[in-house]
Design a protein around this motif. Structure first.
Motif, PDB file in Angstrom:
ATOM      1  N   LEU A 147       0.886  -1.069  -0.057  1.00  0.00           N
ATOM      2  CA  LEU A 147       0.018   0.078   0.664  1.00  0.00           C
ATOM      3  C   LEU A 147       0.772   1.585  -0.545  1.00  0.00           C
ATOM      4  N   ASP A 148       1.506   1.438   0.903  1.00  0.00           N
ATOM      5  CA  ASP A 148       2.324   3.075   0.668  1.00  0.00           C
ATOM      6  C   ASP A 148       3.698   2.844   0.203  1.00  0.00           C
ATOM      7  N   ARG A 149       3.313   4.135  -0.492  1.00  0.00           N
ATOM      8  CA  ARG A 149       4.532   4.264  -1.542  1.00  0.00           C
ATOM      9  C   ARG A 149       4.515   2.889  -2.626  1.00  0.00           C
ATOM     10  N   THR A 150       3.082   2.808  -3.168  1.00  0.00           N
ATOM     11  CA  THR A 150       3.233   1.866  -4.185  1.00  0.00           C
ATOM     12  C   THR A 150       1.772   2.148  -4.360  1.00  0.00           C
ATOM     13  N   LEU A 151       0.461   2.057  -3.660  1.00  0.00           N
ATOM     14  CA  LEU A 151      -0.574   2.741  -3.851  1.00  0.00           C
ATOM     15  C   LEU A 151      -1.387   3.871  -3.552  1.00  0.00           C
ATOM     16  N   ILE A 152      -0.731   4.093  -2.214  1.00  0.00           N
ATOM     17  CA  ILE A 152      -1.418   4.980  -1.357  1.00  0.00           C
ATOM     18  C   ILE A 152       0.238   5.537  -1.187  1.00  0.00           C
ATOM     19  N   TYR A 153       0.051   7.384  -0.738  1.00  0.00           N
ATOM     20  CA  TYR A 153       1.091   7.835  -0.794  1.00  0.00           C
ATOM     21  C   TYR A 153       0.380   9.061   0.615  1.00  0.00           C
ATOM     22  N   SER A 154       1.523   9.731   1.065  1.00  0.00           N
ATOM     23  CA  SER A 154       1.509  10.724   1.963  1.00  0.00           C
ATOM     24  C   SER A 154       1.702  12.144   1.244  1.00  0.00           C
ATOM     25  N   ALA A 155       1.251  13.153   2.050  1.00  0.00           N
ATOM     26  CA  ALA A 155       1.885  14.357   1.037  1.00  0.00           C
ATOM     27  C   ALA A 155       2.753  14.684   0.529  1.00  0.00           C
ATOM     28  N   ALA A 156       4.018  13.712   1.457  1.00  0.00           N
ATOM     29  CA  ALA A 156       5.358  13.945   1.308  1.00  0.00           C
ATOM     30  C   ALA A 156       5.195  13.188  -0.103  1.00  0.00           C
ATOM     31  N   ALA A 157       5.274  11.963  -0.420  1.00  0.00           N
ATOM     32  CA  ALA A 157       5.830  11.652  -0.804  1.00  0.00           C
ATOM     33  C   ALA A 157       5.090  11.259  -2.419  1.00  0.00           C
ATOM     34  N   LEU A 158       4.541  12.194  -2.328  1.00  0.00           N
ATOM     35  CA  LEU A 158       3.735  12.251  -4.044  1.00  0.00           C
ATOM     36  C   LEU A 158       4.063  12.758  -4.921  1.00  0.00           C
ATOM     37  N   ALA A 159       5.356  13.402  -4.795  1.00  0.00           N
ATOM     38  CA  ALA A 159       5.852  13.321  -5.966  1.00  0.00           C
ATOM     39  C   ALA A 159       5.652  14.031  -7.146  1.00  0.00           C
ATOM     40  N   LEU A 160       4.424  15.787  -6.993  1.00  0.00           N
ATOM     41  CA  LEU A 160       3.612  16.110  -7.660  1.00  0.00           C
ATOM     42  C   LEU A 160       4.914  17.088  -8.032  1.00  0.00           C
ATOM     43  N   THR A 161       5.493  16.712  -9.210  1.00  0.00           N
ATOM     44  CA  THR A 161       6.482  17.493 -10.477  1.00  0.00           C
ATOM     45  C   THR A 161       6.268  18.100 -11.218  1.00  0.00           C
ATOM     46  N   MET A 162       5.190  17.746 -11.432  1.00  0.00           N
ATOM     47  CA  MET A 162       4.145  19.085 -12.967  1.00  0.00           C
ATOM     48  C   MET A 162       3.987  20.326 -12.592  1.00  0.00           C
ATOM     49  N   PRO A 163       3.638  21.011 -13.562  1.00  0.00           N
ATOM     50  CA  PRO A 163       3.288  21.686 -13.498  1.00  0.00           C
ATOM     51  C   PRO A 163       1.536  21.889 -12.255  1.00  0.00           C
ATOM     52  N   ASP A 164       1.654  23.237 -11.509  1.00  0.00           N
ATOM     53  CA  ASP A 164       0.366  22.817 -10.329  1.00  0.00           C
ATOM     54  C   ASP A 164      -0.927  22.936 -11.151  1.00  0.00           C
ATOM     55  N   ALA A 165      -0.432  23.374 -12.947  1.00  0.00           N
ATOM     56  CA  ALA A 165      -1.935  23.336 -13.525  1.00  0.00           C
ATOM     57  C   ALA A 165      -2.621  21.525 -13.618  1.00  0.00           C
ATOM     58  N   ARG A 166      -1.450  20.881 -13.915  1.00  0.00           N
ATOM     59  CA  ARG A 166      -1.556  19.576 -14.746  1.00  0.00           C
ATOM     60  C   ARG A 166      -1.280  18.757 -13.567  1.00  0.00           C
ATOM     61  N   ALA A 167      -1.671  19.279 -12.171  1.00  0.00           N
ATOM     62  CA  ALA A 167      -1.504  17.709 -11.259  1.00  0.00           C
ATOM     63  C   ALA A 167      -2.690  17.109 -11.332  1.00  0.00           C
ATOM     64  N   PRO A 168      -2.243  16.380 -10.630  1.00  0.00           N
ATOM     65  CA  PRO A 168      -3.419  15.032 -10.562  1.00  0.00           C
ATOM     66  C   PRO A 168      -4.626  15.404  -9.459  1.00  0.00           C
ATOM     67  N   ARG A 169      -5.774  15.974  -9.806  1.00  0.00           N
ATOM     68  CA  ARG A 169      -7.075  15.265  -8.745  1.00  0.00           C
ATOM     69  C   ARG A 169      -6.712  14.199  -7.596  1.00  0.00           C
ATOM     70  N   LEU A 170      -6.940  14.357  -6.335  1.00  0.00           N
ATOM     71  CA  LEU A 170      -6.486  13.499  -5.574  1.00  0.00           C
ATOM     72  C   LEU A 170      -7.612  13.129  -4.586  1.00  0.00           C
ATOM     73  N   LEU A 171      -7.509  11.466  -4.393  1.00  0.00           N
ATOM     74  CA  LEU A 171      -8.737  11.308  -3.174  1.00  0.00           C
ATOM     75  C   LEU A 171      -7.905  10.996  -1.730  1.00  0.00           C
ATOM     76  N   CYS A 172      -8.266  11.734  -0.712  1.00  0.00           N
ATOM     77  CA  CYS A 172      -7.989  10.871   0.565  1.00  0.00           C
ATOM     78  C   CYS A 172      -8.069  10.054   1.271  1.00  0.00           C
TER      79      CYS A 172
END
Length: 270
Positions: free
Chosen positions: A9-34
């Motif tokens: 699960l962790d860092r394979t299917l689900i991710y903490s905020a610190a592990a998301l690695a959202l390196t793309m521009p903000d406008a292209r960031a994926p929608r997230l489900l908590c």
């Protein structure tokens, strides 16, 4: 015959905020489900696309969440899709069937640990005597099966984990560094053994797996096919095997890619 999918699960299917690695521009960031809230704080996420893929996967296979988390920690997670019939917790030490603990499986595991490994108390004492309060923040025991430390990585001495691994090896234990946690786990306490038990019970003729850490390696090797993301302990050491596909994606988008690969393999010709 059913297809069994055992995924970390962790860092394979689900991710903490610190592990998301959202390196793309903000406008292209994926929608997230908590998918996890603890003490009124959101902790873990997957993308909305991954949520749909996971729902499809759980509808079409025997999907088995397979985690090093304790039962209590696992029960905080609310994954999309139908409730899993089976779940593996505590690195294989606990098997849940329709959400209910299986005591017979746990008894088999603990009997093997008693026969083959140094006792948990010895390992705990070593961690407490060698871990420096300057960088150790918490000492924890998981379900009376294994121990772990929460540390400050930037202050962790470079060779401490290596030295611990050598000490543990001689006592039938293994060591894994995942983020801010250092795990000491008995070698016979494996996700693969629990996966094989679920495969036996379900009659699965194809097993698929995914994971990112050293503690997932035995699971990936035991499956017919497996995938790992481009981050984590296994990626850091370029670990692979003939039946394991190393993916380039990192962070939460790796979770999407893993689920696509699992679906494709489950639906393909056999």
């Amino acid at each position: 015959m059913p297809v069994l999918v055992a995924s970390d699960l962790d860092r394979t299917l689900i991710y903490s905020a610190a592990a998301l690695a959202l390196t793309m521009p903000d406008a292209r960031a994926p929608r997230l489900l908590c998918v996890e809230v603890h003490e009124s704080k959101p902790l873990s996420y997957l993308t909305e696309t991954a949520a749909g893929l996971l729902t499809d996967l759980a509808d079409r296979t025997v999907f088995v969440p397979t985690t090093t988390r304790t039962r209590k920690q696992y029960e905080r997670i609310s994954l999309p899709g139908p409730p899993p019939r089976f779940a593996i917790c505590a690195n294989g030490g606990h098997l849940l069937v329709d959400g209910v603990w299986d005591p017979a499986w746990h008894a088999r595991v603990t009997a093997r640990l008693a026969d083959e490994c140094a006792p948990l108390a010895e390992v705990r004492a070593h961690l407490e005597s060698t871990g420096d309060p300057e960088w150790v923040r918490k000492h924890r025991v998981a379900d009376d099966l294994f121990a772990y430390l929460v540390v400050e990585r930037e202050r962790l001495p470079e060779d401490w984990v290596k030295d611990l691994a050598v000490w543990a090896e001689n006592r039938g234990w293994t060591v894994s560094l995942q983020g801010r946690k250092i795990y000491a786990v008995p070698k016979p306490l494996t996700k693969s053994a629990a996966m094989r038990e679920v495969a036996r019970r379900t009659g699965a003729d194809l097993t698929l797996a995914a994971g990112d850490s050293l503690l997932d390696a035995d699971l990936l090797l035991a499956a017919d096919r497996a995938w790992r993301p481009g981050h984590g302990e296994l990626a850091d050491t370029d670990w692979t095997a003939p039946t394991v596909t190393a993916l380039p994606e990192r962070g939460v988008l790796a979770g999407e890619r893993i689920l696509r690969e699992l679906l494709r393999a489950a639906e393909g010709p056999r």
